[in-house]
Design an enzyme around this catalytic site. Structure first.
Site, PDB file in Angstrom:
ATOM      1  N   GLY A 133     -38.692   6.922 -38.925  1.00 18.86           N
ATOM      2  CA  GLY A 133     -38.343   6.693 -37.590  1.00 18.86           C
ATOM      3  C   GLY A 133     -38.590   5.092 -37.391  1.00 18.86           C
ATOM      4  N   LYS A 134     -39.394   4.397 -38.600  1.00 19.91           N
ATOM      5  CA  LYS A 134     -39.479   2.996 -38.441  1.00 19.91           C
ATOM      6  C   LYS A 134     -40.061   2.389 -37.220  1.00 19.91           C
ATOM      7  CE  LYS A 134     -36.394   1.891 -42.227  1.00 19.91           C
ATOM      8  NZ  LYS A 134     -35.829   3.284 -42.531  1.00 19.91           N
ATOM      9  N   ARG A 135     -41.187   3.391 -36.656  1.00 25.92           N
ATOM     10  CA  ARG A 135     -41.860   3.312 -35.263  1.00 25.92           C
ATOM     11  C   ARG A 135     -42.878   2.139 -35.519  1.00 25.92           C
ATOM     12  NH1 ARG A 135     -37.686   6.157 -34.349  1.00 25.92           N
ATOM     13  NH2 ARG A 135     -38.093   8.020 -32.888  1.00 25.92           N
TER      14      ARG A 135
END
Lengths: 300, 300
Positions: free
Chosen positions: B103-105
């Protein structure tokens, strides 16, 4: 639709308000009237988030040009939360507001294209107008967002100088005599200048925190085509005066986000016993008055 | 559950495989047997993504310790896509696999906590084991993820040196004589060393691309407690040999992601006419053989 930045500029002018209301629903902070119990299942909590955020939208629609749903709080609930997010975006649009989803998304190449396709523009699956994006992956990760934003009259706000204390760990490090955030800012400015709307601002905007007023003014001067999304006002410590340097001489070029300070106003002592939507409206109106008094927006 | 990194190390050992299969469903690339028409409504496409990804999981479950659903492709479909993502995570867990959501959050403070709470650990709303996280917001944005990961036997993979060409724009810039990615890597290593599992690796992992083999080996030496998630193998140009430097002498410390090269194997000429799941399985088995032949994993 006009170019997103023209639509934003027109809405700021029409409402004489640079206030962006952040929709950050948190179970424990919801008004008593709509707060489910702490152990309620995700679908019940999601429905309360929907009711709450739509209620906030109704309370502030004539005071703000744009709302910013925070994806994290909806995602926290799993799939049920994402349904509520979609419903909130739709309600805000129907209320005549612009919508910037705060997702701080990004990825490489064709994956970035998928995020851009999903989030940017009213024809997208989520139907919002703009999205916040993180820059660590570099220029080729930003390009799919600005390209699609231009095609769909949507906007992108790239993290440049964030409002949190830890943001400085890498953002403030010197590279060839200037901090990293200046390098990122200059790249965003080049993207903005390449596709400027009638109002003078481009599809690429920047996130620049109110908690660093000097850097805000420095970046305003260095990024004349870049609209700023300014977080950090209110609960994070930034004042309206701290945001003044983020505006251009015409009172445009910035929106200032307030989340907790507006949406959870019912919990403030001065609003005790008041209907929660009345409290939200009063807090939003108070913020707008501060911006009119202490920033160039007052001249609109 | 054991510490996530112990679970990952045990699964890599048991299957003698460092292959991570990336679940990146794209409508146009689905096998004929399950591909809806291009104009199908989001709910229909989402259901086809669920069927496809669950079918991939079934085909590769004994060849891979961990799968990586890419959030972007599910998000692209709006709320319906997120329901499919939840179902895919659940299916992968039931198949005995670890799950890292890509998600590369990230966000600041309490918002990062919401992402961490939603995504990390099997008791979370999404029910996965790990999440990819972006570092631009600094140390206080990473802390909620590593803290909760430690509490929930979950893992976090922080972007350090990404596989795309544009990643170098800021990641490779020199700060005090070392590139930015080294500074980020050293911080991640300090987080990993502070909470190491029995296998020697900590809750904080790092994303380091196969497309930069020299930097991969450099970071392996500099980050002895940090498990690597290595993208860029296969379709992006990295070979199995290119990933060798990412492993420790015992054949652990890295998983290598392959998405398109495995999941869309049915489209390769050598698999023409074959059942799509057989093609997926053959491609995964071929990748595993390459890792056994050309990386320290062969010694397991």
């Amino acid at each position: 639709m006009p170019h997103f930045m023209d639509a934003l500029a027109a809405a700021v002018r029409a409402k004489r308000s640079p206030l962006m209301v952040g929709l950050d629903p948190r179970l424990a902070s919801l008004p008593d009237a709509i707060r489910p119990e702490a152990e309620a299942p995700p679908a019940v909590v999601a429905e309360s988030f929907r009711v709450f955020c739509c209620g906030v939208v109704d309370a502030v629609a004539d005071l703000t040009p744009i709302v910013k749903p925070q994806a994290a709080f909806f995602e926290q609930l799993g799939p049920a939360g994402m349904g509520a997010l979609g419903a909130v975006i739709e309600h805000a649009r129907a209320a005549g507001l612009l919508v910037c989803v705060d997702g701080k998304r990004n990825d490489i190449g064709s994956t970035a294209e998928a995020y851009a396709d999903g989030w940017l523009g009213r024809s997208s699956a989520w139907g919002g107008d703009a999205l916040t994006v993180s820059p660590y992956l570099g220029d080729d990760s930003l390009e799919p967002f600005t390209k699609l934003a231009a095609e769909r009259d949507a906007g992108v706000f790239v993290l440049v100088k964030t409002s949190n204390p830890g943001g400085k760990l890498w953002q403030d490090r010197q590279i060839d005599g200037r901090p990293l955030y200046r390098h990122v800012g200059e790249h965003v400015e080049s993207l903005a200048a390449a596709a400027a709307a009638d109002c003078g601002y481009g599809v690429a905007g920047a996130v620049v925190g109110a908690t660093y007023p000097e850097q805000l003014a420095e970046l305003r001067a260095a990024m004349p085509h870049t609209w700023f999304l300014i977080p950090g006002f209110g609960a994070q410590g930034g004042s309206a005066a701290d945001t003044a340097g983020g505006f251009d001489a015409n009172g445009l070029g910035a929106v200032v986000n307030s989340s907790r300070g507006v949406i959870f106003a019912h919990a403030k002592p001065e609003h005790a016993g008041r209907d929660w939507q009345d409290a939200v409206r009063a807090a939003a109106a108070e913020a707008v008055e501060q911006f009119r008094a202490e920033t160039p927006t007052g001249g609109l």
